[in-house]
Scaffold this motif. Sequence first.
Motif, PDB file in Angstrom:
ATOM      1  N   ALA A   1       3.397  48.821 -22.158  1.00 16.98           N
ATOM      2  CA  ALA A   1       2.549  49.608 -23.050  1.00 16.98           C
ATOM      3  C   ALA A   1       3.350  50.171 -24.216  1.00 16.98           C
ATOM      4  O   ALA A   1       2.863  50.213 -25.353  1.00 16.98           O
ATOM      5  N   SER A   2       4.586  50.605 -23.968  1.00 19.33           N
ATOM      6  CA  SER A   2       5.414  51.158 -25.042  1.00 19.33           C
ATOM      7  C   SER A   2       5.719  50.107 -26.102  1.00 19.33           C
ATOM      8  O   SER A   2       5.626  50.375 -27.308  1.00 19.33           O
TER       9      SER A   2
ATOM     10  N   ARG B   1      -1.261  58.759 -16.269  1.00 26.11           N
ATOM     11  CA  ARG B   1      -1.975  57.498 -16.464  1.00 26.11           C
ATOM     12  C   ARG B   1      -3.271  57.660 -17.253  1.00 26.11           C
ATOM     13  O   ARG B   1      -3.474  56.965 -18.256  1.00 26.11           O
TER      14      ARG B   1
ATOM     15  N   ALA C   1       3.674  59.421 -21.610  1.00 21.54           N
ATOM     16  CA  ALA C   1       4.389  58.155 -21.478  1.00 21.54           C
ATOM     17  C   ALA C   1       5.834  58.409 -21.060  1.00 21.54           C
ATOM     18  O   ALA C   1       6.376  57.707 -20.196  1.00 21.54           O
TER      19      ALA C   1
ATOM     20  N   VAL D   1      -1.526  50.145 -19.163  1.00 31.09           N
ATOM     21  CA  VAL D   1      -1.402  51.453 -18.502  1.00 31.09           C
ATOM     22  C   VAL D   1      -2.375  51.560 -17.337  1.00 31.09           C
ATOM     23  O   VAL D   1      -2.064  52.168 -16.301  1.00 31.09           O
TER      24      VAL D   1
ATOM     25  N   VAL E   1      -2.486  58.822 -21.014  1.00 33.34           N
ATOM     26  CA  VAL E   1      -1.894  57.780 -21.853  1.00 33.34           C
ATOM     27  C   VAL E   1      -2.924  56.701 -22.187  1.00 33.34           C
ATOM     28  O   VAL E   1      -3.026  56.259 -23.340  1.00 33.34           O
ATOM     29  N   ALA E   2      -3.690  56.276 -21.192  1.00 28.53           N
ATOM     30  CA  ALA E   2      -4.693  55.237 -21.437  1.00 28.53           C
ATOM     31  C   ALA E   2      -5.724  55.707 -22.459  1.00 28.53           C
ATOM     32  O   ALA E   2      -6.091  54.962 -23.383  1.00 28.53           O
TER      33      ALA E   2
ATOM     34  N   ILE F   1       4.310  50.892 -17.990  1.00 32.77           N
ATOM     35  CA  ILE F   1       4.555  51.821 -19.099  1.00 32.77           C
ATOM     36  C   ILE F   1       5.504  51.211 -20.120  1.00 32.77           C
ATOM     37  O   ILE F   1       5.396  51.468 -21.324  1.00 32.77           O
TER      38      ILE F   1
ATOM     39  N   ILE G   1      -1.112  50.742 -13.920  1.00 31.09           N
ATOM     40  CA  ILE G   1      -0.192  51.655 -13.231  1.00 31.09           C
ATOM     41  C   ILE G   1      -0.926  52.319 -12.069  1.00 31.09           C
ATOM     42  O   ILE G   1      -2.076  52.738 -12.213  1.00 31.09           O
TER      43      ILE G   1
ATOM     44  N   TYR H   1      -0.491  59.842 -26.249  1.00 33.24           N
ATOM     45  CA  TYR H   1       0.411  58.831 -25.680  1.00 33.24           C
ATOM     46  C   TYR H   1       1.810  59.368 -25.441  1.00 33.24           C
ATOM     47  O   TYR H   1       2.386  59.175 -24.360  1.00 33.24           O
TER      48      TYR H   1
END
Length: 489
Positions: free
Chosen positions: A272-273, A330, A378, A451, A333-334, A269, A454, A374
């Motif tokens: 991804a951020s 998960r 997240a 993501v 966010v993806a 994460i 994860i 997101y």
Amino acid sequence: MSQQTARRGGATWALIITSVAGFMAALDNLVVTTALPSIRRDLGGALDDLEWTVSAYTLTFAVLLMFGAALGDRFGRRRLFLVGLSVFTGASAAAAMAPGLDSLIAARAVQGVGAAIMMPLTLTLLTAAVPAAKRGMAYGIWGAVNGLAVASGPLIGGSLTEHVSWHWIFWLNVPLGLALLPLARLRLAESHGTGAPLDITGTLLVSGGLFGIVYGLVRGPAEGWTSPIVLTGLLAGAALLTGFVVHGIRAKNPMLPMRLFRSRAFAGINAASLLMFLGMFGSIFLLSQYMQGVLGYSPTQAGLRMLPWTGMPMLVAPIAGYLSDRVGGRPVVATGLFLQAAGLAYYASVVAAHASYAAQLPALIVSGIGMSLYFAPASNLVMSSVRPQEQGIASGANNALREVGGALGIAVMSSIFSAQGGYGTAQTFVDGLRPALVVGSAVVALAGVAVLLIPTARRAAQAQTRVVAPESPQGQDLAQGPVLETASR
């Protein structure tokens, strides 16, 4: 937490206070950009000097985020939140009354200090006040407000500058801050981290490293990437951050234990951020200029036309938070990241010197939905990937990576824009914008891939049953919790 403390730190009040504070801190990242011509008319200064009214805030904010979180963990999160909010509010008033450019830049730097103390603690205080089963919805609202602030900074700054005065982009914070101070003192519950002493060595390494990296990224487009000062900043910053990583592995009580990154949830994460903010900040930075400089919209008109993207979090993010409570963060966010990538790719395909708004609208809507999906989940993934005692520094680390990602996005995408096009004509602007958006889309898609690495909620739950009970000495050693065991499988 006792019942008395829980009542004092009610979830609703915590959500209101932390969301408004987060909005103020996030808004000031980009709110000044559209006011620079007006500031120059009133205070004078060259373009490079004006850029420091933006960069001074970004620099101190990014550099001190982890230190601010560590101070909150050590001395009390509510107490340091109040300190940060007070500093931010006072510096906002100083910026509004600045008699010259130098004093404005100094006030902006102090604003960044206050925001760096305040911002990471908003998420920690909210987490402490909201029951675990309802955190997805709370993060959704918090994420919606923060996402709106990030994306609508140019609109709010442009509207206030165009219709009132540039001073009001700073005065706006003062009544909000003065209202929040007593509310935070009375309604937020106090909490602490692990109780470990401050990591002075880690603080110096990470602060110096982030300063070098962010300074180099901020000044790179203006000074040139091969200039001595930029190269020195980037190389020295990289060396110091490498030292911070080594320190985090070897030290007894480091500011950021590197073992946290053995968790696929925490590592995924955070990666991804960084990538999401790289693609999003760079895109918004260029697209706001495209709408004004190429399509001829005023700052207010451009901001209003961006609302299908920038305003979407207010509608979708609470739903995203609810979905994350139901199916896990998960997949939400993806999905959001891949939609954001698709929106940027579509925008790259339709951007033109005389593009109609109707042609741009689908890209704006898809990007807005993606960004909204997101933000809330997240935050939930970040906070659930570590122990409660480590949530402060986890929030600080995640916010620092977002800030570095934002600075990196503006630097990288501006460089691509300059290499492929420029500001000479509408067509040369489009020639530079199109490949920059393609790169932004690819970077956000890569964030979606991160993501997907994860662990699923089911695997995390299965791993939890295999972790030693936290009351045992072995359980205390497994400070990273069940998620980290999952990551190792």
